[in-house]
Write an enzyme that holds these catalytic residues in place. Structure first.
Site, PDB file in Angstrom:
ATOM      1  N   ASP A  33       0.842  -1.202   0.000  1.00 21.53           N
ATOM      2  CA  ASP A  33       0.000   0.000   0.000  1.00 21.53           C
ATOM      3  C   ASP A  33       0.871   1.243   0.000  1.00 21.53           C
ATOM      4  O   ASP A  33       1.490   1.564   1.016  1.00 21.53           O
ATOM      5  CB  ASP A  33      -0.884   0.006   1.254  1.00 21.53           C
ATOM      6  CG  ASP A  33      -1.947  -1.075   1.219  1.00 21.53           C
ATOM      7  OD1 ASP A  33      -2.641  -1.176   0.193  1.00 21.53           O
ATOM      8  OD2 ASP A  33      -2.075  -1.806   2.218  1.00 21.53           O
ATOM      9  N   ASP A 173     -10.050  -5.892  -0.898  1.00 24.78           N
ATOM     10  CA  ASP A 173      -8.996  -5.410  -0.011  1.00 24.78           C
ATOM     11  C   ASP A 173      -9.582  -4.695   1.199  1.00 24.78           C
ATOM     12  O   ASP A 173     -10.204  -3.646   1.045  1.00 24.78           O
ATOM     13  CB  ASP A 173      -8.103  -4.451  -0.839  1.00 24.78           C
ATOM     14  CG  ASP A 173      -6.901  -3.960  -0.069  1.00 24.78           C
ATOM     15  OD1 ASP A 173      -6.573  -4.547   0.967  1.00 24.78           O
ATOM     16  OD2 ASP A 173      -6.286  -2.980  -0.534  1.00 24.78           O
TER      17      ASP A 173
HETATM   18  C1  DX5 Z   1      -6.130  -0.218   3.394  1.00 19.91           C
HETATM   19  C2  DX5 Z   1      -5.194  -1.020   2.546  1.00 19.91           C
HETATM   20  C3  DX5 Z   1      -5.323  -2.508   2.717  1.00 19.91           C
HETATM   21  C4  DX5 Z   1      -5.010  -2.978   4.118  1.00 19.91           C
HETATM   22  C5  DX5 Z   1      -5.662  -4.310   4.371  1.00 19.91           C
HETATM   23  O1  DX5 Z   1      -6.036   1.126   3.043  1.00 19.91           O
HETATM   24  O2  DX5 Z   1      -5.364  -0.742   1.173  1.00 19.91           O
HETATM   25  O3  DX5 Z   1      -4.496  -3.177   1.791  1.00 19.91           O
HETATM   26  O4  DX5 Z   1      -3.637  -3.090   4.318  1.00 19.91           O
HETATM   27  O5  DX5 Z   1      -5.429  -4.656   5.683  1.00 19.91           O
HETATM   28  P1  DX5 Z   1      -6.529  -5.360   6.591  1.00 19.91           P
HETATM   29  O6  DX5 Z   1      -6.674  -6.739   6.073  1.00 19.91           O
HETATM   30  O7  DX5 Z   1      -5.911  -5.314   7.967  1.00 19.91           O
HETATM   31  O8  DX5 Z   1      -7.790  -4.565   6.499  1.00 19.91           O
HETATM   32 ZN    ZN Z   2      -4.369  -2.133  -0.297  1.00 16.63          ZN
END
Ligand code: DX5
Ligand code: ZN
Length: 212
Positions: A33, A173
């Site tokens: 990210d 996601d």
């Molecule tokens: C949120 C990100 C995601 C996040 C997902 O802005 O784009 O990729 O890292 O993490 P979890 O699974 O903890 O929601």
């Molecule tokens: Zn993400």
């Protein structure tokens, strides 16, 4: 379903060890990210860190841009030669130009949609992209609760993809864990991205097995 751990939830003080742990698992990608502090109220990885991850990783990298200056960040990240790059439709006017910039470098191109953005915004774009990333939390942070309306969006999006005979994958996601991943499967999602659930578990492979 393919599994992509999101290293936003990794221990950054031990990033090399965390990547080594993922290398030992059968995960399919490593999700990165990239946040700029403008599109989302958080800052994460620049090119130096993404390059360090690329050097250590045996897995293909999936870069998720959560940024305002998309052109600038695409140019920066294509140099790292990831497997895929996605950017947010909410922030870009010149979508086709950005997609071509990614694909001309033999990198898969994806468009990310925030939870409130309709799949219909993709009607004239879907045929040009390799995947759609559906955010199932508001972007910016790991560890948030899954927004279930995203499942309905995935079903409608899959219909659009099938109706047009396209080869476009759907990734989801945010807030994905072993309790809700069956709902992703039922909604025909192709790639599950998961951060907190994997990185807060003692054994990453066991967590991935439970997701599978
Ligand atoms: C949120 C990100 C995601 C996040 C997902 O802005 O784009 O990729 O890292 O993490 P979890 O699974 O903890 O929601
Ligand atoms: Zn993400």
């Amino acid at each position: 379903m393919l599994i992509a751990p999101s290293i936003l939830s990794a221990d950054f003080g031990r990033l090399n060890e965390e990547i080594d742990e993922l290398n030992k698992t059968d995960c399919d990608y490593i999700h990165i990210d990239v946040m700029d502090g403008h599109f989302v109220p958080n800052l994460t990885f620049g090119k130096c860190i993404v390059e360090a991850v690329a050097k250590r990783s045996k897995k293909p990298l999936d870069i998720h841009l959560m940024v305002k200056n998309i052109d600038f960040f695409i140019k920066m990240m294509i140099e790292v030669k990831p497997y895929s790059i996605s950017f947010h439709i909410e922030e870009e006017k010149h979508i086709n130009k950005m997609i071509h910039q990614i694909k001309d470098n033999d990198i898969k191109a994806g468009i990310a949609l925030n939870p409130h953005t309709s799949q219909n915004s993709l009607e004239y774009i879907l045929r040009y992209i390799d995947f759609v990333l559906l955010m199932s939390v508001n972007p910016g942070f790991g560890g948030q609760n899954f927004i279930s309306s995203t499942l309905e969006k995935a079903i409608r999006l899959k219909e659009m993809i099938k109706d047009n005979n396209l080869n476009c994958k759907i990734s989801m996601d945010g807030g994905v864990n072993s309790q809700n991943i069956n709902l992703l499967k039922e909604s025909d999602v192709d790639i599950a991205i998961s951060g907190n659930y994997i990185f807060k578990s003692k054994n990453y492979q066991e967590a991935i097995n439970l997701l599978r």
